[in-house]
Design a protein around this motif. Structure first.
Motif, PDB file in Angstrom:
ATOM      1  N   ILE A  62       0.882  -1.175  -0.278  1.00 15.42           N
ATOM      2  CA  ILE A  62       0.278   0.318  -0.055  1.00 15.42           C
ATOM      3  C   ILE A  62       0.649   1.424   0.219  1.00 15.42           C
ATOM      4  CG2 ILE A  62      -1.434   1.327   1.400  1.00 15.42           C
ATOM      5  CD1 ILE A  62      -3.053  -1.471   2.477  1.00 15.42           C
ATOM      6  N   ASP A  63       1.922   1.043   0.508  1.00 10.73           N
ATOM      7  CA  ASP A  63       2.553   2.248   0.867  1.00 10.73           C
ATOM      8  C   ASP A  63       3.430   2.671  -0.540  1.00 10.73           C
ATOM      9  OD1 ASP A  63       4.071   3.871   1.930  1.00 10.73           O
ATOM     10  OD2 ASP A  63       5.757   3.332   2.631  1.00 10.73           O
ATOM     11  N   ALA A  64       3.938   1.410  -1.310  1.00  5.82           N
ATOM     12  CA  ALA A  64       4.733   1.487  -2.536  1.00  5.82           C
ATOM     13  C   ALA A  64       3.539   2.649  -3.905  1.00  5.82           C
ATOM     14  CB  ALA A  64       5.224   0.507  -3.007  1.00  5.82           C
ATOM     15  N   ALA A  65       2.558   1.742  -4.038  1.00  6.13           N
ATOM     16  CA  ALA A  65       1.944   1.770  -4.797  1.00  6.13           C
ATOM     17  C   ALA A  65       0.873   3.199  -4.012  1.00  6.13           C
ATOM     18  CB  ALA A  65       1.206   0.726  -4.617  1.00  6.13           C
ATOM     19  N   VAL A  66       0.604   3.721  -3.132  1.00  2.00           N
ATOM     20  CA  VAL A  66      -0.668   4.505  -2.795  1.00  2.00           C
ATOM     21  C   VAL A  66      -0.076   5.357  -2.152  1.00  2.00           C
ATOM     22  CG1 VAL A  66      -2.941   4.780  -2.386  1.00  2.00           C
ATOM     23  CG2 VAL A  66      -2.095   2.448  -3.163  1.00  2.00           C
ATOM     24  N   LEU A  67       0.395   5.667  -1.279  1.00  2.00           N
ATOM     25  CA  LEU A  67       0.161   6.348   0.256  1.00  2.00           C
ATOM     26  C   LEU A  67       1.580   7.543  -0.458  1.00  2.00           C
ATOM     27  CD1 LEU A  67      -0.259   4.380   3.116  1.00  2.00           C
ATOM     28  CD2 LEU A  67      -1.347   6.571   1.871  1.00  2.00           C
ATOM     29  N   GLN A  68       2.904   6.620  -1.077  1.00  2.00           N
ATOM     30  CA  GLN A  68       3.920   7.170  -2.012  1.00  2.00           C
ATOM     31  C   GLN A  68       3.745   8.416  -2.409  1.00  2.00           C
ATOM     32  OE1 GLN A  68       7.981   5.411  -2.355  1.00  2.00           O
ATOM     33  NE2 GLN A  68       7.362   3.882  -0.247  1.00  2.00           N
ATOM     34  N   GLN A  80     -11.784  -6.698  10.034  1.00  2.00           N
ATOM     35  CA  GLN A  80     -10.392  -7.845  10.718  1.00  2.00           C
ATOM     36  C   GLN A  80      -9.372  -7.121   9.803  1.00  2.00           C
ATOM     37  OE1 GLN A  80     -11.394 -11.804  11.517  1.00  2.00           O
ATOM     38  NE2 GLN A  80      -8.571 -12.716  11.871  1.00  2.00           N
ATOM     39  N   GLU A  81      -9.112  -7.738   7.930  1.00  2.00           N
ATOM     40  CA  GLU A  81      -7.764  -7.002   7.801  1.00  2.00           C
ATOM     41  C   GLU A  81      -7.470  -5.843   7.798  1.00  2.00           C
ATOM     42  OE1 GLU A  81      -6.452  -7.074   3.214  1.00  2.00           O
ATOM     43  OE2 GLU A  81      -8.217  -8.282   4.111  1.00  2.00           O
ATOM     44  N   TRP A  82      -8.691  -4.913   8.027  1.00  2.00           N
ATOM     45  CA  TRP A  82      -8.451  -3.377   8.208  1.00  2.00           C
ATOM     46  C   TRP A  82      -7.808  -3.525   9.998  1.00  2.00           C
ATOM     47  CZ3 TRP A  82     -11.210  -0.620  12.418  1.00  2.00           C
ATOM     48  CH2 TRP A  82     -10.547   0.770  12.389  1.00  2.00           C
ATOM     49  N   ARG A  83      -8.346  -3.509  10.832  1.00  2.00           N
ATOM     50  CA  ARG A  83      -7.886  -3.563  11.888  1.00  2.00           C
ATOM     51  C   ARG A  83      -6.274  -4.263  11.692  1.00  2.00           C
ATOM     52  NH1 ARG A  83     -11.085  -6.007  16.861  1.00  2.00           N
ATOM     53  NH2 ARG A  83      -9.407  -4.300  18.032  1.00  2.00           N
ATOM     54  N   SER A  84      -6.056  -5.102  11.159  1.00  2.00           N
ATOM     55  CA  SER A  84      -4.384  -5.266  10.828  1.00  2.00           C
ATOM     56  C   SER A  84      -3.574  -4.289   9.777  1.00  2.00           C
ATOM     57  CB  SER A  84      -4.197  -6.964  10.511  1.00  2.00           C
ATOM     58  OG  SER A  84      -4.550  -6.675   8.919  1.00  2.00           O
ATOM     59  N   ILE A 118       0.661   1.118   9.230  1.00  2.00           N
ATOM     60  CA  ILE A 118       0.539   2.081   8.763  1.00  2.00           C
ATOM     61  C   ILE A 118      -0.217   3.735   8.523  1.00  2.00           C
ATOM     62  CG2 ILE A 118      -1.358   3.491   6.687  1.00  2.00           C
ATOM     63  CD1 ILE A 118      -2.508   0.767   5.671  1.00  2.00           C
ATOM     64  N   ALA A 119      -0.563   3.998  10.003  1.00  2.00           N
ATOM     65  CA  ALA A 119      -0.662   4.580  11.181  1.00  2.00           C
ATOM     66  C   ALA A 119       0.542   5.937  11.398  1.00  2.00           C
ATOM     67  CB  ALA A 119      -1.589   4.904  11.709  1.00  2.00           C
ATOM     68  N   VAL A 135      -4.216   9.496   6.880  1.00  2.00           N
ATOM     69  CA  VAL A 135      -5.048   9.081   6.012  1.00  2.00           C
ATOM     70  C   VAL A 135      -6.417   8.516   6.876  1.00  2.00           C
ATOM     71  CG1 VAL A 135      -5.592   6.095   5.941  1.00  2.00           C
ATOM     72  CG2 VAL A 135      -2.856   7.453   5.781  1.00  2.00           C
ATOM     73  N   GLU A 136      -7.403   9.150   6.028  1.00  2.00           N
ATOM     74  CA  GLU A 136      -8.772   8.586   6.358  1.00  2.00           C
ATOM     75  C   GLU A 136      -8.928   7.141   5.773  1.00  2.00           C
ATOM     76  OE1 GLU A 136     -11.055  12.120   4.763  1.00  2.00           O
ATOM     77  OE2 GLU A 136     -12.443  10.590   3.396  1.00  2.00           O
ATOM     78  N   TRP A 137     -10.047   6.241   6.444  1.00  2.00           N
ATOM     79  CA  TRP A 137     -10.335   5.223   6.037  1.00  2.00           C
ATOM     80  C   TRP A 137     -11.651   5.084   6.113  1.00  2.00           C
ATOM     81  CZ3 TRP A 137      -7.661   0.955   5.158  1.00  2.00           C
ATOM     82  CH2 TRP A 137      -5.920   0.798   5.661  1.00  2.00           C
TER      83      TRP A 137
END
Length: 216
Positions: free
Chosen positions: A38-44, A56-60, A65-66, A72-74
């Motif tokens: 996510i960092d490489a493709a999106v956040l950067q 469950q996946e979001w919580r992991s 990421i934070a 970040v807005e989820w």
């Protein structure tokens, strides 16, 4: 493909119909991808609005990421089980309100914690049995019901068009959702994914939910 290509295609779609690109928000769907991916493709690249479809996946991912990105807005885009509502206050927008029962649970949690949930009502425009969402007639009733709840703020409508290799086949479904949105006096439309987001923008989408095209 990647995010720069997606942004260029978004701008081109807006230009074709005379829309301001600032009216359209890209929601990056990050399900099944690791924080590093996510960092490489999106956040950067500056993208800060992310979406998951499983609590469950979001919580992991969210805490990892934070640690690096505090802004970040989820968004939540999946089928939300009522027993998972207690985890949902951090989401800026829930795209999948699909029943009065879920609306009641959101209201209950909102009242308990003095929190207002911002939501989109999910509409199964095509009437596909494999998909969640209220049909066109029941969507009117669900919107009216949810609008009366003090801790639920209905922004607009969401839909998933039937899968097709031709994006043009999605256009009638997006047009129907826009017509219902206008009839109900709502402001927003969440529609369009990797295969059909340009058509969705042409038909008035305010939020497009793009996943696979960002990670190719």
């Amino acid at each position: 493909m990647g995010i720069l290509d997606i942004q260029a295609r978004m701008n081109a779609a807006c230009a074709r119909v005379g829309r301001d690109p600032n009216e359209v928000t890209l929601v990056a769907v990050t399900k099944s991808h690791s924080p590093a991916e996510i960092d490489a493709a999106v956040l950067q690249h500056g993208q800060r609005i992310l979406a998951e479809n499983r609590i469950q996946e979001w919580r992991s991912k969210t805490e990892v990421i934070a640690e690096q990105y505090s802004d970040v807005e989820w968004h939540f885009i999946g089928n939300l089980q009522t027993n998972k509502v207690k985890y949902c206050r951090p989401f800026a927008l829930i795209h999948s309100l699909n029943s009065q029962r879920l609306a009641d649970k959101l209201e209950q949690q909102g009242e308990t914690h003095n929190h207002t949930f911002r939501v989109m009502v999910e509409v199964n425009v095509a009437g596909e049995t494999s998909k969640q969402g209220a049909d066109l007639d029941n969507a009117r009733e669900l919107v009216d019901y949810a609008r009366r709840l003090p801790h639920v703020d209905v922004l607009g409508l969401m839909t998933l068009a039937p899968y097709s290799d031709d994006p043009e086949n999605a256009r009638p479904y997006f047009q129907k959702l826009r017509a219902l949105r206008d009839e109900l006096g709502l402001a927003e439309l969440s529609m369009g994914m990797s295969g059909d987001f340009e058509v969705a923008i042409e038909e008035g989408a305010n939020y497009i939910r793009v996943g696979s095209a960002l990670f190719q």
